[in-house]
Design an enzyme around this catalytic site. Structure first.
Site, PDB file in Angstrom:
ATOM      1  N   LYS A 105       0.879  -1.189  -0.020  1.00 26.93           N
ATOM      2  CA  LYS A 105      -0.043  -0.094   0.163  1.00 26.93           C
ATOM      3  C   LYS A 105       1.018   1.206   0.174  1.00 26.93           C
ATOM      4  O   LYS A 105       1.638   1.264   1.038  1.00 26.93           O
ATOM      5  CB  LYS A 105      -0.920   0.008   1.146  1.00 26.93           C
ATOM      6  CG  LYS A 105      -1.710  -1.187   1.068  1.00 26.93           C
ATOM      7  CD  LYS A 105      -2.696  -1.315   2.490  1.00 26.93           C
ATOM      8  CE  LYS A 105      -1.644  -1.937   3.682  1.00 26.93           C
ATOM      9  NZ  LYS A 105      -2.444  -2.211   4.837  1.00 26.93           N
TER      10      LYS A 105
ATOM     11  N   THR B 178      -8.064   8.159   9.787  1.00 27.23           N
ATOM     12  CA  THR B 178      -7.565   6.873   9.080  1.00 27.23           C
ATOM     13  C   THR B 178      -7.277   5.648  10.189  1.00 27.23           C
ATOM     14  O   THR B 178      -6.606   4.856   9.804  1.00 27.23           O
ATOM     15  CB  THR B 178      -6.388   7.055   8.041  1.00 27.23           C
ATOM     16  OG1 THR B 178      -5.272   7.681   8.979  1.00 27.23           O
ATOM     17  CG2 THR B 178      -6.893   8.204   7.032  1.00 27.23           C
TER      18      THR B 178
ATOM     19  N   GLY C  22      -7.410   2.532  11.746  1.00 31.23           N
ATOM     20  CA  GLY C  22      -8.081   0.983  11.184  1.00 31.23           C
ATOM     21  C   GLY C  22      -7.869   0.818   9.666  1.00 31.23           C
ATOM     22  O   GLY C  22      -8.713   0.025   9.264  1.00 31.23           O
ATOM     23  N   THR C  23      -7.367   1.532   9.095  1.00 27.89           N
ATOM     24  CA  THR C  23      -7.587   1.561   7.231  1.00 27.89           C
ATOM     25  C   THR C  23      -6.741   0.006   6.966  1.00 27.89           C
ATOM     26  O   THR C  23      -7.554  -0.744   6.104  1.00 27.89           O
ATOM     27  CB  THR C  23      -6.692   2.563   6.581  1.00 27.89           C
ATOM     28  OG1 THR C  23      -5.493   2.716   7.249  1.00 27.89           O
ATOM     29  CG2 THR C  23      -7.344   3.900   6.803  1.00 27.89           C
ATOM     30  N   GLY C  24      -5.803  -0.339   7.643  1.00 27.03           N
ATOM     31  CA  GLY C  24      -5.201  -1.384   6.935  1.00 27.03           C
ATOM     32  C   GLY C  24      -5.784  -2.676   7.612  1.00 27.03           C
ATOM     33  O   GLY C  24      -6.216  -3.716   6.902  1.00 27.03           O
ATOM     34  N   CYS C  25      -6.486  -2.720   8.980  1.00 24.41           N
ATOM     35  CA  CYS C  25      -7.446  -3.679   9.383  1.00 24.41           C
ATOM     36  C   CYS C  25      -8.587  -3.852   8.029  1.00 24.41           C
ATOM     37  O   CYS C  25      -9.038  -5.039   7.932  1.00 24.41           O
ATOM     38  CB  CYS C  25      -7.842  -3.366  10.648  1.00 24.41           C
ATOM     39  SG  CYS C  25      -6.531  -3.249  11.729  1.00 24.41           S
TER      40      CYS C  25
END
Length: 275
Positions: free
Chosen positions: A172, A206, A208-211
């Protein structure tokens, strides 16, 4: 009904971890189950404390699910320690269920969610079992011991991870310096690759975007969607979640897990090359 599993830490603030994963699963019409690896005391302003769960109980949680449910996809998030990583890896060894690894390392507030000694366990024990790994730039740098500043650096880092046995690497690119766009890069073991470009959203919300991205990917994979389509749809899910964020809390607020179903027809993801 497709059943999927998240193996991750609990976020008492509800924006990341198990809570974000289960919200995402619900929105994407899969039945979510969970294995909790750690409890955290946190909110949008930071992580106050972490209480890891004993490996034996993590193992019991996981086997309780495997014994009863036909799980169609599994994701991992916060694993915290090398002992927990090895416990999960051992339980996954003889399974043929797709595994999506989100190598969670640092919270939005800067707190460590993966002990330094656990990085090698992640590389050596879990990544060789992974169908997809979804690091951001700092996580990819840690996993590969490479500085990433250009697309060429991203390509080299991805190849390094593919050599560990991962079938697909999604790096990402949100941390790269581009004020107008965010570009993610996708590489497959068979040599195929592509990029996904979306508009950069100016927001601090942002958390928790990866989760959330990896949970959406897990849900789509669990629904038997072709992998490339699943990756693009997961990108749409997180893009809309950031665009229509909820402005909750006094720090880095959560994304909006409820935006996809309402706005998905309006979301544009530009597919390109990785050159």
């Amino acid at each position: 009904m497709h059943i999927v599993t998240t193996i991750a830490g609990s976020d008492s603030g509800g924006g990341a971890g198990i809570q974000a994963d289960l919200k995402t699963f619900q929105e994407l019409d899969v039945f979510g189950t969970s294995v909790i690896t750690a409890l955290t005391a946190q909110n949008t302003q930071g992580v106050m404390d972490v209480l890891p769960i004993e490996q034996a109980f993590i193992n019991k949680q996981f086997h309780a699910l495997l014994e009863d449910f036909p799980i169609s996809a599994i994701k991992t998030g916060m694993l915290f320690s090398s002992d927990i990583i090895r416990t999960i890896a051992l339980a996954m060894t003889n399974l043929t269920i797709p595994l999506i690894v989100d190598p969670v390392m640092i919270a939005k507030g800067g707190e460590t969610l993966l002990q330094q000694e656990a990085v090698e366990a992640l590389r050596n024990n879990l990544l060789p079992l992974a169908t997809i790994v979804t690091p951001n730039i700092p996580e990819a740098e840690t996993l590969t011991a490479r500085k990433i500043e250009t697309v060429s650096d991203i390509r080299l880092a991805a190849q390094s991870l593919l050599q560990l046995g991962v079938q697909c690497v999604i790096i990402k690119g949100g941390h790269l310096a581009n004020k107008d766009f965010a570009v993610d890069y996708v590489f497959f073991k068979n040599g195929k690759s592509f990029s996904m470009q979306t508009s950069r959203i100016a927001t601090k919300n942002t958390h928790g975007t990866g989760c959330t991205f990896s949970a959406a990917l897990t849900a789509f994979i669990g629904r038997q969607m072709p992998i490339e389509q699943a990756i693009v749809e997961a990108k749409k899910f997180i893009q809309l979640a950031i665009t229509h964020n909820l402005s909750i809390g006094h720090g880095n607020g959560p994304t909006n897990h409820f935006a996809y179903q309402k706005f998905k027809e309006s979301c544009e993801v530009t597919i390109g090359e990785t050159q």
